[in-house]
Write a protein that holds these residues in place. Sequence first.
Motif, PDB file in Angstrom:
ATOM      1  N   ALA A  14       0.779  -1.142  -0.041  1.00  0.00           N
ATOM      2  CA  ALA A  14      -0.066  -0.067   0.150  1.00  0.00           C
ATOM      3  C   ALA A  14       0.890   1.316   0.051  1.00  0.00           C
ATOM      4  N   VAL A  15       2.146   1.334   0.652  1.00  0.00           N
ATOM      5  CA  VAL A  15       2.940   2.487   0.803  1.00  0.00           C
ATOM      6  C   VAL A  15       3.426   2.565  -0.457  1.00  0.00           C
ATOM      7  N   ALA A  16       3.635   1.562  -1.144  1.00  0.00           N
ATOM      8  CA  ALA A  16       4.467   1.552  -2.587  1.00  0.00           C
ATOM      9  C   ALA A  16       3.398   2.237  -3.551  1.00  0.00           C
ATOM     10  N   ALA A  17       2.177   1.761  -3.187  1.00  0.00           N
ATOM     11  CA  ALA A  17       1.127   2.276  -4.152  1.00  0.00           C
ATOM     12  C   ALA A  17       0.818   4.015  -3.813  1.00  0.00           C
ATOM     13  N   PHE A  18       1.070   4.380  -2.787  1.00  0.00           N
ATOM     14  CA  PHE A  18       0.672   5.600  -2.459  1.00  0.00           C
ATOM     15  C   PHE A  18       1.854   6.447  -2.916  1.00  0.00           C
ATOM     16  N   ILE A  19       3.066   5.960  -2.899  1.00  0.00           N
ATOM     17  CA  ILE A  19       4.246   6.799  -3.346  1.00  0.00           C
ATOM     18  C   ILE A  19       4.157   6.683  -4.934  1.00  0.00           C
ATOM     19  N   ILE A  53      -6.186   8.140  -9.176  1.00  0.00           N
ATOM     20  CA  ILE A  53      -7.284   7.989  -8.499  1.00  0.00           C
ATOM     21  C   ILE A  53      -7.294   6.256  -8.398  1.00  0.00           C
ATOM     22  N   PHE A  54      -7.072   5.640  -9.475  1.00  0.00           N
ATOM     23  CA  PHE A  54      -7.197   4.113  -9.614  1.00  0.00           C
ATOM     24  C   PHE A  54      -6.235   3.744  -8.513  1.00  0.00           C
ATOM     25  N   ILE A  55      -4.982   4.262  -8.779  1.00  0.00           N
ATOM     26  CA  ILE A  55      -3.595   3.774  -7.998  1.00  0.00           C
ATOM     27  C   ILE A  55      -4.207   4.105  -6.394  1.00  0.00           C
ATOM     28  N   LEU A  56      -4.624   5.067  -6.163  1.00  0.00           N
ATOM     29  CA  LEU A  56      -5.259   5.238  -4.761  1.00  0.00           C
ATOM     30  C   LEU A  56      -6.195   4.330  -4.127  1.00  0.00           C
ATOM     31  N   ILE A  57      -7.216   3.952  -5.091  1.00  0.00           N
ATOM     32  CA  ILE A  57      -8.206   3.127  -4.624  1.00  0.00           C
ATOM     33  C   ILE A  57      -7.516   1.712  -4.311  1.00  0.00           C
ATOM     34  N   CYS A  58      -6.774   1.469  -5.291  1.00  0.00           N
ATOM     35  CA  CYS A  58      -6.033  -0.109  -5.180  1.00  0.00           C
ATOM     36  C   CYS A  58      -5.132   0.115  -3.964  1.00  0.00           C
ATOM     37  N   GLY A  59      -4.563   1.061  -3.732  1.00  0.00           N
ATOM     38  CA  GLY A  59      -3.622   1.254  -2.420  1.00  0.00           C
ATOM     39  C   GLY A  59      -4.520   0.946  -0.965  1.00  0.00           C
ATOM     40  N   ILE A  73      -3.495  -3.544  -9.343  1.00  0.00           N
ATOM     41  CA  ILE A  73      -2.499  -2.740  -9.028  1.00  0.00           C
ATOM     42  C   ILE A  73      -1.207  -3.218  -9.696  1.00  0.00           C
ATOM     43  N   PHE A  74      -1.001  -4.657  -9.339  1.00  0.00           N
ATOM     44  CA  PHE A  74       0.093  -5.385  -9.885  1.00  0.00           C
ATOM     45  C   PHE A  74      -0.007  -5.272 -11.483  1.00  0.00           C
ATOM     46  N   ILE A  75      -1.040  -5.664 -11.947  1.00  0.00           N
ATOM     47  CA  ILE A  75      -1.315  -5.807 -13.399  1.00  0.00           C
ATOM     48  C   ILE A  75      -1.321  -4.403 -14.049  1.00  0.00           C
ATOM     49  N   TYR A  76      -2.080  -3.464 -13.422  1.00  0.00           N
ATOM     50  CA  TYR A  76      -1.991  -2.309 -14.001  1.00  0.00           C
ATOM     51  C   TYR A  76      -0.426  -1.617 -13.933  1.00  0.00           C
ATOM     52  N   PHE A 103       7.221  -5.026  -4.210  1.00  0.00           N
ATOM     53  CA  PHE A 103       6.436  -4.672  -3.428  1.00  0.00           C
ATOM     54  C   PHE A 103       5.066  -4.956  -3.518  1.00  0.00           C
ATOM     55  N   TYR A 104       4.549  -4.816  -4.787  1.00  0.00           N
ATOM     56  CA  TYR A 104       3.249  -5.275  -5.410  1.00  0.00           C
ATOM     57  C   TYR A 104       3.084  -6.638  -5.380  1.00  0.00           C
ATOM     58  N   GLY A 105       4.124  -7.345  -5.711  1.00  0.00           N
ATOM     59  CA  GLY A 105       4.012  -8.973  -5.546  1.00  0.00           C
ATOM     60  C   GLY A 105       3.869  -9.510  -4.355  1.00  0.00           C
ATOM     61  N   ARG A 106       4.744  -8.793  -3.324  1.00  0.00           N
ATOM     62  CA  ARG A 106       4.387  -9.389  -1.998  1.00  0.00           C
ATOM     63  C   ARG A 106       3.183  -8.997  -1.418  1.00  0.00           C
ATOM     64  N   ALA A 107       2.547  -7.951  -1.643  1.00  0.00           N
ATOM     65  CA  ALA A 107       1.075  -7.627  -1.158  1.00  0.00           C
ATOM     66  C   ALA A 107       0.410  -8.556  -1.756  1.00  0.00           C
ATOM     67  N   ILE A 108       0.360  -9.089  -2.949  1.00  0.00           N
ATOM     68  CA  ILE A 108      -0.483 -10.048  -3.427  1.00  0.00           C
ATOM     69  C   ILE A 108      -0.324 -11.550  -2.505  1.00  0.00           C
TER      70      ILE A 108
END
Length: 146
Positions: A14-19, A53-59, A73-76, A103-108
């Motif tokens: 989530a932090v990676a998504a917000f960044i 907005i999409f990245i924030l929602i996914c985050g 978010i990984f695929i996007y 980080f996205y892969g670890r989040a999955i």
Amino acid sequence: MDKKKAIKATKHGAVAAFISAGVTFVFVLLAMFSNADGYMGHFNDPSIFFDVIFILICGFGVRRQSRVAAIAIFIYFIFAKIYIGFETGKIPSSGIALVVLYFYGRAIQGAFAYHKIQKEENPNYKSTPKWMYYAGIPTGVLMLAL
């Protein structure tokens, strides 16, 4: 992966998504206010705010251990890098992109582990209803396509 590590992995995702959303937002603002050309000219488009907005929602979804948000978010992110690569002729920040993808892969992995642990710990744990899969998957594919 135990529950604590799963929560930590989704938090880092989530932090990676917000960044990522923040950096994209700054790039768009810089490109729009400077009326940039060349590489930065690709960010001179207000429709990229939908990406932010999409990245924030996914985050936020990843922060709440959502498997769908983590996969989306990984695929996007992969498709966005490919699209930028085709548009500009080069893939920007490949090293940073690999770190973010890690980080996205670890989040999955964390989201799936978290729900598996929750199901084992709580016999009354409600799994995702089937109708959510039938409605959510086509909606997600449509959103990614747009």
